[in-house]
Write a protein that holds these residues in place. Structure first.
Motif, PDB file in Angstrom:
ATOM      1  N   THR A 128       2.248   1.726  -3.448  1.00  0.00           N
ATOM      2  CA  THR A 128       0.992   2.093  -4.554  1.00  0.00           C
ATOM      3  C   THR A 128       0.902   3.643  -4.158  1.00  0.00           C
ATOM      4  O   THR A 128       0.716   4.361  -5.103  1.00  0.00           O
ATOM      5  N   TYR A 129       0.655   3.999  -2.988  1.00  0.00           N
ATOM      6  CA  TYR A 129       0.150   5.199  -2.661  1.00  0.00           C
ATOM      7  C   TYR A 129       1.205   6.248  -2.365  1.00  0.00           C
ATOM      8  O   TYR A 129       0.859   7.391  -1.962  1.00  0.00           O
ATOM      9  N   SER A 144       0.761  -1.236  -0.152  1.00  0.00           N
ATOM     10  CA  SER A 144      -0.162   0.090  -0.059  1.00  0.00           C
ATOM     11  C   SER A 144       0.646   1.360  -0.085  1.00  0.00           C
ATOM     12  O   SER A 144       0.395   2.180  -0.878  1.00  0.00           O
TER      13      SER A 144
END
Length: 190
Positions: free
Chosen positions: A105-106, A102
């Motif tokens: 990705t972010y 995560s």
């Protein structure tokens, strides 16, 4: 045909009643007799509501004498791992992997702190619904996160999603305050 089932692991598993008190092969699950005061029909309705309201993450298992398809994961047990590891060790590893994915990705930098609890159900392996804590680098506060991870020992691990816990009443930033301020200034200049 496969398109019809694409993303199936994102679907919320419907609660299913397996056994009620008095059924053949019924084994009483751990519960709190002061809280488990409902009829099997009422328990089934309440269980359905808790699963739907929390997507399976927040179930008060102490309130149920019936056995459903969702189960509490005991962190100090070793039902999913080989000794000397514990289920808690596995859930820490799965949570950290999900958070790392995560963060990549972010483009955030949340830091794993600890596993709070987890539930699971069978799903061509086990679907773990893990609630854990992270430290937000923006303000240094510890905040709740959730991950859904499908796993089968020595076979596969699939990180379905990792996210801030919805409706937790806290703000999430995920980057250092100085990075956040730089990005804000940069956006104003553009």
């Amino acid at each position: 045909m496969t398109e019809a089932f694409e993303g199936w692991n994102q679907w919320l598993e419907d609660p299913c009643l397996f056994w009620r008190p008095g059924d053949y092969n019924y084994q009483t699950p751990k519960h709190d007799p002061k809280k488990a005061i409902y009829t099997p029909e009422q328990e089934q309705e309440r269980f359905q509501e808790e699963v739907e309201n929390s997507e399976g993450f927040d179930i008060d298992f102490d309130s149920f004498r019936c056995v459903f398809n969702y189960h509490r994961a005991y962190l100090d047990a070793n039902e999913f791992v080989d000794e000397p590891d514990t289920t808690g060790d596995l859930l820490v590893r799965l949570s950290k992997e999900a958070l790392d994915g995560s963060n990549a990705t972010y483009k955030t930098d949340f830091e794993f702190v600890s596993v709070v609890k987890a539930n699971f159900h069978y799903s061509a392996g086990f679907m773990f619904l893990i609630t854990f804590e992270v430290r937000d680098p923006y303000d240094g506060l510890i905040k709740p996160f959730q991950a859904r991870v499908r796993h089968l020992k020595h076979t596969f691990t699939e990180h379905v999603f990792c996210r801030p816990k919805p409706n937790a009443g806290v703000e999430y930033y995920g980057t250092a305050k100085t990075d956040f301020e730089k990005d804000t200034k940069k956006q104003r200049l553009e």
